[in-house]
Design a protein around this motif. Structure first.
Motif, PDB file in Angstrom:
ATOM      1  N   THR A  41       0.838  -1.194   0.000  1.00 22.36           N
ATOM      2  CA  THR A  41       0.000   0.000   0.000  1.00 22.36           C
ATOM      3  C   THR A  41       0.876   1.247   0.000  1.00 22.36           C
ATOM      4  O   THR A  41       2.026   1.231   0.454  1.00 22.36           O
ATOM      5  N   ALA A  42       0.305   2.339  -0.500  1.00 23.92           N
ATOM      6  CA  ALA A  42       1.034   3.605  -0.517  1.00 23.92           C
ATOM      7  C   ALA A  42       1.413   4.026   0.898  1.00 23.92           C
ATOM      8  O   ALA A  42       2.528   4.511   1.138  1.00 23.92           O
ATOM      9  N   GLU A  43       0.510   3.824   1.846  1.00 25.78           N
ATOM     10  CA  GLU A  43       0.807   4.223   3.219  1.00 25.78           C
ATOM     11  C   GLU A  43       1.970   3.423   3.788  1.00 25.78           C
ATOM     12  O   GLU A  43       2.827   3.965   4.491  1.00 25.78           O
ATOM     13  N   ASP A  44       2.018   2.133   3.479  1.00 29.13           N
ATOM     14  CA  ASP A  44       3.102   1.309   4.020  1.00 29.13           C
ATOM     15  C   ASP A  44       4.451   1.671   3.409  1.00 29.13           C
ATOM     16  O   ASP A  44       5.471   1.689   4.111  1.00 29.13           O
ATOM     17  N   VAL A  45       4.490   1.951   2.116  1.00 31.69           N
ATOM     18  CA  VAL A  45       5.788   2.287   1.537  1.00 31.69           C
ATOM     19  C   VAL A  45       6.302   3.605   2.098  1.00 31.69           C
ATOM     20  O   VAL A  45       7.503   3.768   2.334  1.00 31.69           O
ATOM     21  N   LEU A  46       5.413   4.545   2.359  1.00 30.28           N
ATOM     22  CA  LEU A  46       5.842   5.799   2.962  1.00 30.28           C
ATOM     23  C   LEU A  46       6.362   5.585   4.387  1.00 30.28           C
ATOM     24  O   LEU A  46       7.340   6.208   4.805  1.00 30.28           O
ATOM     25  N   SER A  47       5.729   4.687   5.130  1.00 32.49           N
ATOM     26  CA  SER A  47       6.120   4.445   6.519  1.00 32.49           C
ATOM     27  C   SER A  47       7.358   3.578   6.643  1.00 32.49           C
ATOM     28  O   SER A  47       8.151   3.736   7.570  1.00 32.49           O
ATOM     29  N   TRP A  48       7.539   2.633   5.719  1.00 31.48           N
ATOM     30  CA  TRP A  48       8.561   1.601   5.880  1.00 31.48           C
ATOM     31  C   TRP A  48       9.847   1.844   5.097  1.00 31.48           C
ATOM     32  O   TRP A  48      10.879   1.308   5.429  1.00 31.48           O
ATOM     33  N   ARG A  49       9.780   2.649   4.052  1.00 31.81           N
ATOM     34  CA  ARG A  49      10.923   2.694   3.129  1.00 31.81           C
ATOM     35  C   ARG A  49      12.212   3.149   3.799  1.00 31.81           C
ATOM     36  O   ARG A  49      13.273   2.546   3.604  1.00 31.81           O
ATOM     37  N   ALA A  50      12.164   4.177   4.618  1.00 35.36           N
ATOM     38  CA  ALA A  50      13.398   4.671   5.239  1.00 35.36           C
ATOM     39  C   ALA A  50      14.016   3.614   6.146  1.00 35.36           C
ATOM     40  O   ALA A  50      15.248   3.524   6.256  1.00 35.36           O
ATOM     41  N   PRO A  68      10.080   3.601  15.870  1.00 31.83           N
ATOM     42  CA  PRO A  68       8.650   3.315  15.719  1.00 31.83           C
ATOM     43  C   PRO A  68       8.333   2.514  14.457  1.00 31.83           C
ATOM     44  O   PRO A  68       7.436   1.673  14.468  1.00 31.83           O
ATOM     45  N   ALA A  69       9.082   2.766  13.375  1.00 28.95           N
ATOM     46  CA  ALA A  69       8.830   2.010  12.141  1.00 28.95           C
ATOM     47  C   ALA A  69       9.170   0.537  12.344  1.00 28.95           C
ATOM     48  O   ALA A  69       8.442  -0.354  11.897  1.00 28.95           O
ATOM     49  N   GLY A  70      10.298   0.268  13.014  1.00 29.21           N
ATOM     50  CA  GLY A  70      10.666  -1.115  13.287  1.00 29.21           C
ATOM     51  C   GLY A  70       9.663  -1.802  14.190  1.00 29.21           C
ATOM     52  O   GLY A  70       9.303  -2.967  13.969  1.00 29.21           O
ATOM     53  N   GLN A  71       9.184  -1.111  15.205  1.00 27.68           N
ATOM     54  CA  GLN A  71       8.193  -1.690  16.101  1.00 27.68           C
ATOM     55  C   GLN A  71       6.894  -1.996  15.351  1.00 27.68           C
ATOM     56  O   GLN A  71       6.276  -3.043  15.561  1.00 27.68           O
ATOM     57  N   ALA A  72       6.491  -1.089  14.467  1.00 30.84           N
ATOM     58  CA  ALA A  72       5.284  -1.333  13.672  1.00 30.84           C
ATOM     59  C   ALA A  72       5.469  -2.532  12.756  1.00 30.84           C
ATOM     60  O   ALA A  72       4.541  -3.336  12.568  1.00 30.84           O
ATOM     61  N   LEU A  73       6.674  -2.668  12.182  1.00 35.84           N
ATOM     62  CA  LEU A  73       6.951  -3.817  11.325  1.00 35.84           C
ATOM     63  C   LEU A  73       6.824  -5.132  12.095  1.00 35.84           C
ATOM     64  O   LEU A  73       6.282  -6.112  11.587  1.00 35.84           O
ATOM     65  N   VAL A  74       7.322  -5.160  13.328  1.00 35.04           N
ATOM     66  CA  VAL A  74       7.228  -6.377  14.131  1.00 35.04           C
ATOM     67  C   VAL A  74       5.765  -6.739  14.367  1.00 35.04           C
ATOM     68  O   VAL A  74       5.355  -7.886  14.187  1.00 35.04           O
ATOM     69  N   ARG A  75       4.976  -5.768  14.774  1.00 36.86           N
ATOM     70  CA  ARG A  75       3.552  -6.034  15.024  1.00 36.86           C
ATOM     71  C   ARG A  75       2.840  -6.521  13.760  1.00 36.86           C
ATOM     72  O   ARG A  75       2.060  -7.480  13.784  1.00 36.86           O
ATOM     73  N   ARG A  76       3.103  -5.842  12.673  1.00 35.81           N
ATOM     74  CA  ARG A  76       2.426  -6.196  11.420  1.00 35.81           C
ATOM     75  C   ARG A  76       2.865  -7.570  10.930  1.00 35.81           C
ATOM     76  O   ARG A  76       2.067  -8.353  10.419  1.00 35.81           O
ATOM     77  N   TYR A  77       4.156  -7.869  11.077  1.00 39.54           N
ATOM     78  CA  TYR A  77       4.644  -9.181  10.667  1.00 39.54           C
ATOM     79  C   TYR A  77       3.974 -10.283  11.470  1.00 39.54           C
ATOM     80  O   TYR A  77       3.514 -11.289  10.911  1.00 39.54           O
ATOM     81  N   LEU A  78       3.907 -10.121  12.767  1.00 39.88           N
ATOM     82  CA  LEU A  78       3.289 -11.152  13.590  1.00 39.88           C
ATOM     83  C   LEU A  78       1.806 -11.308  13.275  1.00 39.88           C
ATOM     84  O   LEU A  78       1.269 -12.424  13.289  1.00 39.88           O
ATOM     85  N   PRO A 116      13.435   8.738   9.378  1.00 39.16           N
ATOM     86  CA  PRO A 116      13.680   7.964  10.602  1.00 39.16           C
ATOM     87  C   PRO A 116      13.505   8.839  11.836  1.00 39.16           C
ATOM     88  O   PRO A 116      13.678  10.057  11.789  1.00 39.16           O
ATOM     89  N   ALA A 117      13.163   8.194  12.946  1.00 44.02           N
ATOM     90  CA  ALA A 117      13.056   8.926  14.207  1.00 44.02           C
ATOM     91  C   ALA A 117      14.423   9.466  14.598  1.00 44.02           C
ATOM     92  O   ALA A 117      15.447   8.816  14.402  1.00 44.02           O
ATOM     93  N   THR A 118      14.449  10.661  15.138  1.00 42.34           N
ATOM     94  CA  THR A 118      15.715  11.303  15.504  1.00 42.34           C
ATOM     95  C   THR A 118      16.067  11.109  16.972  1.00 42.34           C
ATOM     96  O   THR A 118      17.135  11.524  17.412  1.00 42.34           O
ATOM     97  N   ASP A 119      15.172  10.492  17.748  1.00 47.56           N
ATOM     98  CA  ASP A 119      15.407  10.357  19.193  1.00 47.56           C
ATOM     99  C   ASP A 119      15.967   8.988  19.563  1.00 47.56           C
ATOM    100  O   ASP A 119      16.027   8.643  20.742  1.00 47.56           O
ATOM    101  N   GLY A 120      16.369   8.206  18.555  1.00 52.86           N
ATOM    102  CA  GLY A 120      16.934   6.894  18.849  1.00 52.86           C
ATOM    103  C   GLY A 120      15.902   5.795  18.964  1.00 52.86           C
ATOM    104  O   GLY A 120      16.260   4.611  19.056  1.00 52.86           O
ATOM    105  N   SER A 121      14.631   6.145  18.971  1.00 53.82           N
ATOM    106  CA  SER A 121      13.584   5.122  18.993  1.00 53.82           C
ATOM    107  C   SER A 121      13.397   4.574  17.585  1.00 53.82           C
ATOM    108  O   SER A 121      13.967   5.084  16.627  1.00 53.82           O
TER     109      SER A 121
END
Length: 363
Positions: free
Chosen positions: A84-93, A203-213, A196-201
């Motif tokens: 989806t367009a939303e996922d590529v925008l969220s996940w690509r970086a 969020p994209a990786g965490q969302a990927l884990v949830r979505r993958y599971l 990417p998040a600038t605070d060291g967190s």
């Protein structure tokens, strides 16, 4: 810790992958739920969705591509995915570093001495006119500055890694045959990818884990890594571990899952399903034993289309002379043979708009 045997994992996978019961989801929601579909063979996602959705109309998926609601792009494992367009925008970086490293893994010697940031800037300058280009056209446009690597390494690095790109329709439309023409994601969607998040967190990786599971669990972190191609997700897993529950498989591996995700009774009947080449139900795991015997593990990597019988890979299939040809990998019972023939006839009708229903099952 509860141990889930192979059959329990199989039924969970089928349920998450919409292969236990065909779903009534809209096509866009199905693509989102599945975290995209692998799509380097442009027509294969249509079969993948036909096997998962009731009354699937391929024209709907084509329309989503034309309307820019879904896109074709290099993403997980540096393979072309329909997402989806939303996922590529969220996940690509989150995939940028992996994509660079995977291209370098193939062309490291050819690209030695090439400043990748300078190459990216030169490629973006060429693409600034928003004109679609093939990989070779883009490579030739910058080759005067970097003549040594040759067009293929330059083009692969630019299109698959350095510049977030999408492949334009008619590539990927139902029954269309078209070459690959690329434009930047920002140009096609009118929005930039999320930084990417600038605070060291992460969020994209965490969302990927949830979505993958949600789409593949219960699964080990090695399975998550095999699906995504990303090595840096342990921190994301650790950050959300409190949200997850754990099991073990028969090999002793820890499996993570979402608490409320479906885990059907292992005795749940599984229908015949015809899967396309490179289907993520197989490629989404490091340990694929839940769905395919080790002896046949390489079929999915080789691009063979497979048939699931009782939830497991039991045959391959092709289409030739308006006939679906099925080659069993083990003997079929009479009931299995009849069920495969019935589902094969339905597939033949789908592929031909009802013009033919022929199936041939080899001995």
């Amino acid at each position: 810790m509860t141990v889930l045997d192979t059959r329990a994992l199989n039924r969970a996978t089928l349920a998450r992958q919409l292969l236990l019961d065909r779903a009534d989801l809209p096509v866009l929601e199905a693509v989102e739920h599945l975290c995209g579909l692998q799509a380097q063979e442009p027509q294969e996602p249509f079969v993948g969705l036909w096997s998962r959705l009731r009354a699937f109309d391929p024209a709907v998926l084509s329309d989503l591509l034309v309307r820019r609601s879904v896109v074709r792009t290099h993403l997980m494992r540096r393979t072309v995915h329909l997402v989806t367009a939303e996922d590529v925008l969220s996940w690509r970086a989150r995939h940028n570093a992996m994509l660079r490293q995977r291209v370098l893994g193939t062309y490291r010697s050819q690209l030695a001495g090439v400043d990748l940031d300078e190459l990216a800037a030169a490629g973006l300058e060429v693409m600034a006119d928003d004109q679609p280009r093939s990989m070779s056209e883009l490579a030739r446009a910058v080759a005067d500055r970097w003549p040594e690597p040759g067009p293929r390494p330059l083009g692969e690095m630019l299109v698959a890694a350095l510049i977030p790109m999408v492949q334009l329709p008619p590539r990927g439309l139902w029954r269309a045959k078209a070459g690959v023409r690329n434009v930047p994601i920002s140009s096609w969607l009118g929005r930039d990818i999320h930084p990417p998040a600038t605070d060291g967190s992460d969020p994209a990786g965490q969302a990927l884990v949830r979505r993958y599971l949600a789409a593949f669990g219960p699964a080990a972190t090695a399975d998550l890594r095999a699906w995504s191609g990303l090595a840096g997700l342990p921190a994301a897993v650790s950050a959300i571990r409190g949200e997850l529950i754990s099991f073990r498989d028969e090999k002793g591996r820890e499996l993570l899952d979402l608490p409320d995700a479906p885990r059907p009774d292992p005795g749940t009947p599984a229908p015949i399903r015809f899967l396309p080449a490179f289907d993520n139900a197989l490629l989404g795991y490091h340990d694929r034993s839940r769905i395919v015997d080790d002896a046949h593990r390489g079929l999915s990597v080789a691009g063979e289309r497979v048939v699931l019988v009782d939830g497991r890979v039991a045959a391959t299939w092709t289409v030739k002379d308006d006939t679906v040809h099925v080659t069993p990998l083990r003997p079929f019972s009479r009931a299995d043979r009849d069920a495969v023939a019935e589902q094969g006839q339905a597939l033949a009708a789908f592929l031909s708009d009802g013009d033919y229903h022929r199936v041939q099952i080899a001995a």
